[in-house]
Design a protein around this motif. Structure first.
Motif, PDB file in Angstrom:
ATOM      1  N   ALA A 297      -2.608  -0.091 -12.995  1.00 11.42           N
ATOM      2  CA  ALA A 297      -3.001   1.608 -13.751  1.00 11.42           C
ATOM      3  C   ALA A 297      -5.080   1.543 -13.121  1.00 11.42           C
ATOM      4  O   ALA A 297      -4.618   2.739 -13.730  1.00 11.42           O
ATOM      5  N   ALA A 300      -5.815   2.244  -9.766  1.00  4.81           N
ATOM      6  CA  ALA A 300      -5.200   3.811  -9.859  1.00  4.81           C
ATOM      7  C   ALA A 300      -6.957   4.392 -10.528  1.00  4.81           C
ATOM      8  O   ALA A 300      -6.929   5.696 -10.562  1.00  4.81           O
ATOM      9  N   GLU A 301      -7.528   4.237 -11.505  1.00  2.83           N
ATOM     10  CA  GLU A 301      -8.630   4.398 -11.819  1.00  2.83           C
ATOM     11  C   GLU A 301      -9.766   4.129 -10.828  1.00  2.83           C
ATOM     12  O   GLU A 301     -11.292   4.528 -11.734  1.00  2.83           O
ATOM     13  N   ALA A 308      -7.897   3.211  -5.380  1.00  3.32           N
ATOM     14  CA  ALA A 308      -7.716   4.275  -6.497  1.00  3.32           C
ATOM     15  C   ALA A 308      -6.207   4.842  -5.888  1.00  3.32           C
ATOM     16  O   ALA A 308      -5.543   4.889  -6.246  1.00  3.32           O
ATOM     17  N   GLU A 309      -6.158   5.052  -4.237  1.00  2.00           N
ATOM     18  CA  GLU A 309      -4.645   5.345  -3.502  1.00  2.00           C
ATOM     19  C   GLU A 309      -3.468   4.515  -4.259  1.00  2.00           C
ATOM     20  O   GLU A 309      -2.845   4.854  -4.140  1.00  2.00           O
ATOM     21  N   ARG A 310      -4.177   2.975  -3.994  1.00  2.00           N
ATOM     22  CA  ARG A 310      -3.336   1.608  -3.729  1.00  2.00           C
ATOM     23  C   ARG A 310      -2.672   2.228  -5.589  1.00  2.00           C
ATOM     24  O   ARG A 310      -1.487   1.994  -5.463  1.00  2.00           O
ATOM     25  N   GLY A 311      -3.307   2.288  -6.099  1.00  3.00           N
ATOM     26  CA  GLY A 311      -2.498   1.897  -8.062  1.00  3.00           C
ATOM     27  C   GLY A 311      -1.717   3.260  -8.127  1.00  3.00           C
ATOM     28  O   GLY A 311      -1.183   2.830  -8.182  1.00  3.00           O
ATOM     29  N   ARG A 312      -2.333   4.253  -7.400  1.00  2.00           N
ATOM     30  CA  ARG A 312      -1.576   5.301  -7.713  1.00  2.00           C
ATOM     31  C   ARG A 312      -0.476   5.392  -6.700  1.00  2.00           C
ATOM     32  O   ARG A 312       0.586   6.174  -7.498  1.00  2.00           O
ATOM     33  N   THR A 313      -0.230   4.709  -5.771  1.00  5.67           N
ATOM     34  CA  THR A 313       0.764   4.416  -5.475  1.00  5.67           C
ATOM     35  C   THR A 313       2.330   3.394  -5.376  1.00  5.67           C
ATOM     36  O   THR A 313       3.278   3.429  -5.301  1.00  5.67           O
ATOM     37  N   LEU A 315       1.759   1.886  -8.504  1.00  2.16           N
ATOM     38  CA  LEU A 315       2.453   1.623  -9.951  1.00  2.16           C
ATOM     39  C   LEU A 315       3.700   2.830 -10.541  1.00  2.16           C
ATOM     40  O   LEU A 315       4.056   2.350 -10.395  1.00  2.16           O
TER      41      LEU A 315
END
Length: 419
Positions: A297, A300-301, A308-313, A315
């Motif tokens: 998480a 993603a921030e 950030a893209e890794r985190g959003r993808t 999570l």
């Protein structure tokens, strides 16, 4: 370049020197010296009565209103309803009326490099923890601090230094590791892998940390690239098991996860792309899953667009894996993967476990009874009952209805001492 296949001879001078340097780096040397100067009679724990709160036992789900918890010398002597527990009159009181009382939480994957980070982890509710490794054995120094001054650090299982192909500046931490700097391929041969494990254990590590994939937190690396084979991981596991120690493994790709689990690791860390066949194998082997949802998480921030893209993808994929693991009966443990001077509250990981699909009580267990079992302290931590450590968190409301209360404890008690 080959290594002498025999392990380095034990050297008390080297060990003392290495760990003294680690204590200086961690900022614990002065703290442990002052703690040793004025020890408590018979124990470094305190006496305390926590009274009036609603007590939750994660093991059974039992809820006791108007409870009393009696702690003597840092150990729980009695816990239950007021009409069943005789509270001593000579112990300090902590008024928990209108609040809920739980055992101190367990962070099963955290990087504690300094005394300040250790104290912050305790303030945020983590009274026990397992290190995810440090660069210069600082976690071993923090473990000593936890013994001498328990209110300043979690009860810690230390991992020492990372068993990874490129040790970087870590080779400067220990004379018995410097020869590895000459290896052109890095720490990959059976002899080199065993050497790092053996030196770690000689310095007092409780567990061994290794990896099978590159890191997600570095934009130039691909977390699905495998860096160790099944055979190499098996060498690490065998060297650790020879001394009765378990291995936690940084993992991302499905093949990497499967290789790590079948090689015999004790717990899979991160494990974003872990698949069904590997989860079934984990259930069969009783291999733990420590997903570190908090860290994902956090990615993603990130201000870095790649991270950030890794985190959003990643999570939502990881949450799906956590839910599948829970449904299959794979044991789960909560870990924040906090590092770099920032300590995330372990309560946030519990909340994310719930968001992934775990019932609230099961989510709480990932940071209490289940995590304690992973650390091998299931008879000491994870519950507030006679004989267990006097570690507790007092929170503002019912965590089974609102897990966010675990993110900001009203009080934290560490070994009978109010933090």
């Amino acid at each position: 370049m080959c290594l002498d296949p025999t392990p380095p001879p034990p050297s008390s001078v080297t060990r003392r020197g290495v760990l003294a340097a680690a204590a200086v780096l961690a900022g614990t040397a002065a703290l442990t010296t002052s703690a040793e100067a004025a020890p408590r009679p018979g124990s470094n724990g305190g006496d305390l009565v926590i009274e009036g709160g609603t007590l939750l036992d994660p093991a059974t789900g039992e809820v006791i209103e108007d409870s009393v918890v009696v702690i003597r010398d840092g150990i729980v002597r009695a816990a239950g309803s007021r009409d069943r527990v005789q509270a001593p009159t000579d112990a300090p009181r902590l008024d928990a009326r209108g609040k809920w009382v739980l055992p101190g939480l367990v962070d099963a994957h955290i990087h504690l490099n300094t005394a300040a980070e250790a104290a912050d982890a305790v303030r945020k509710g983590a009274t026990s923890a397992r290190s995810g490794s440090t660069n210069f054995y600082q976690d071993i120094a923090v473990r000593e601090l936890a013994w001498q001054a328990p209110q300043q650090a979690p009860h810690l299982k230390a991992a020492g230094v990372f068993v990874t192909p490129d040790l970087g500046d870590t080779v400067l931490a220990d004379p018995d590791l410097t020869s590895l700097a000459r290896l052109k391929e890095g720490v990959r041969s059976p002899e080199a892998l065993r050497r790092v494990v053996e030196v770690n254990l000689a310095r007092g590590a409780d567990v061994i940390k290794t990896r099978v994939n590159e890191r997600a937190g570095l934009p130039e690396q691909d977390p699905q690239t495998q860096v160790y084979s099944y055979e190499q991981l098996a060498e690490v596991v065998a060297a650790a098991r020879k001394r009765g120690k378990g291995v936690l493994c940084h993992s991302y790709s499905e093949k990497g996860c499967h290789d790590a689990v079948t090689a015999g690791i004790r717990s899979l860390e991160h494990g974003v792309f872990v698949g069904e066949r590997t989860l079934h194998e984990m259930r069969r082997r009783d291999t733990y899953f420590t997903p570190t949802l908090t860290a994902m998480a956090g990615l993603a921030e990130s201000t870095n667009p790649v991270l950030a893209e890794r985190g959003r993808t990643y999570l939502p994929i990881l949450k799906d894996a956590v839910r599948a693991a829970h449904e299959m009966g794979v044991p789960l443990a909560a870990g924040t993967d906090s590092s770099g001077g920032t300590v995330d509250p372990i309560g946030r990981e519990v909340q994310l476990m719930h968001e992934a699909g775990l019932p609230a009580l099961d989510a709480i267990r990932t940071a209490t009874t289940s995590a304690a079992r992973l650390l091998g302290v299931e008879r000491e931590a994870g519950r507030l009952t006679a004989g267990f450590q006097g570690n507790a968190v007092v929170v503002s409301g019912d965590p089974q209805r609102d897990l966010s209360v675990l993110m900001a404890p009203v009080h934290v008690v560490r070994s009978g001492l109010v933090v």
